[in-house]
Structures are given as C-alpha cells and as structure tokens.
Design a protein around this motif. Structure first.
Motif, PDB file in Angstrom:
ATOM      1  N   GLY A   1      -5.799  -4.860   0.469  1.00 17.53           N
ATOM      2  CA  GLY A   1      -5.165  -4.012  -0.544  1.00 17.53           C
ATOM      3  C   GLY A   1      -4.943  -2.594  -0.045  1.00 17.53           C
ATOM      4  N   LYS A   2      -5.926  -2.040   0.647  1.00 16.33           N
ATOM      5  CA  LYS A   2      -5.782  -0.674   1.175  1.00 16.33           C
ATOM      6  C   LYS A   2      -4.683  -0.617   2.223  1.00 16.33           C
ATOM      7  CE  LYS A   2     -10.532   0.801   0.354  1.00 16.33           C
ATOM      8  NZ  LYS A   2     -11.822   1.137   0.966  1.00 16.33           N
ATOM      9  N   ARG A   3      -4.655  -1.605   3.108  1.00 16.17           N
ATOM     10  CA  ARG A   3      -3.624  -1.603   4.158  1.00 16.17           C
ATOM     11  C   ARG A   3      -2.236  -1.790   3.571  1.00 16.17           C
ATOM     12  NH1 ARG A   3      -6.411  -4.779   9.211  1.00 16.17           N
ATOM     13  NH2 ARG A   3      -7.984  -3.187   9.592  1.00 16.17           N
ATOM     14  N   LEU A   4      -2.109  -2.682   2.592  1.00 12.07           N
ATOM     15  CA  LEU A   4      -0.807  -2.887   1.962  1.00 12.07           C
ATOM     16  C   LEU A   4      -0.351  -1.628   1.250  1.00 12.07           C
ATOM     17  CD1 LEU A   4      -1.053  -6.515   0.529  1.00 12.07           C
ATOM     18  CD2 LEU A   4       0.321  -5.718   2.443  1.00 12.07           C
ATOM     19  N   THR A   5      -1.290  -0.955   0.597  1.00 14.35           N
ATOM     20  CA  THR A   5      -0.957   0.286  -0.098  1.00 14.35           C
ATOM     21  C   THR A   5      -0.508   1.342   0.897  1.00 14.35           C
ATOM     22  OG1 THR A   5      -2.560  -0.239  -1.806  1.00 14.35           O
ATOM     23  CG2 THR A   5      -1.835   2.029  -1.678  1.00 14.35           C
ATOM     24  N   GLN A   6      -1.231   1.458   2.014  1.00 12.78           N
ATOM     25  CA  GLN A   6      -0.852   2.435   3.032  1.00 12.78           C
ATOM     26  C   GLN A   6       0.524   2.117   3.614  1.00 12.78           C
ATOM     27  OE1 GLN A   6      -4.097   2.249   5.805  1.00 12.78           O
ATOM     28  NE2 GLN A   6      -5.391   3.646   4.646  1.00 12.78           N
ATOM     29  N   GLN A   7       0.778   0.839   3.862  1.00  9.01           N
ATOM     30  CA  GLN A   7       2.083   0.450   4.397  1.00  9.01           C
ATOM     31  C   GLN A   7       3.191   0.729   3.388  1.00  9.01           C
ATOM     32  OE1 GLN A   7       1.637  -3.627   5.525  1.00  9.01           O
ATOM     33  NE2 GLN A   7       0.491  -3.162   7.394  1.00  9.01           N
ATOM     34  N   ALA A   8       2.920   0.461   2.117  1.00 13.10           N
ATOM     35  CA  ALA A   8       3.920   0.714   1.088  1.00 13.10           C
ATOM     36  C   ALA A   8       4.224   2.209   0.994  1.00 13.10           C
ATOM     37  CB  ALA A   8       3.451   0.175  -0.256  1.00 13.10           C
TER      38      ALA A   8
END
Length: 98
Positions: free
Chosen positions: A36-43
C-alpha cells in the motif's frame, strides 16, 4: 484423565493454530502495508507531473489573458491615433484635397 488429556491436546492444537494464524495475519498485514505504501508513493510520483501541468496551464492562461488585454488596448489606441493619417492619405490619393 484421558478426557482431560484429550482436552489439553485439543486446546494445545487450537493455541498452535491460533498462533500460526496470528503470525500469518501479522505477516500478511505487514506485506499489504508495504504494498500500500509503495503503491501510494508511485501514484503520487505519477500525479506530480499532471498536477504541475495543470497549475502551469492555469498560470499561462492568466498571463496570456493579461497580454491579450494589453495588446487590445495598445492596438485600439494606435488605430485611433493613425486614423487621421490614413484618411489624409486616402484623400490625397483620390485627389479630393488640393
């Protein structure tokens, strides 16, 4: 006695399974949090250019409107000032003014 021993074994197995399930849940929770953190950062990384482009477009449009307003006033004043010269030029070309 056997009943108590069976109950203890069942309780022990239940505790072991609960511990395994709790460990699995904790592991999955940790993995999902990282995803979730990585997806949020990528988004967020992907959204930065879009947001900055929108802000830039807004400021460019506002600045262009100011330039166009200034140019409109400038050319209207120039037209009025040069109107007399154009009228004189046309009259001289026709020969109506002598």
């Amino acid at each position: 006695m056997q009943l108590r021993a069976l109950a203890n074994k069942a309780a022990k197995r239940a505790l072991e399974k609960a511990g395994e399930a709790g460990l699995e849940n904790a592991m999955f929770r940790g993995v999902f949090e990282q995803i979730g953190k990585r997806l949020t950062q990528q988004a967020v990384k992907k959204a930065v250019p879009v947001v900055s482009a929108a802000i830039g477009a807004f400021f460019d449009t506002a600045q262009m409107n100011k330039v166009l307003d200034y140019a409109d006033v400038f050319y209207q004043k120039r037209f009025i000032l040069e109107k007399g010269m154009r009228q004189n030029f046309v009259c001289e070309a026709d020969g109506s003014i002598e």
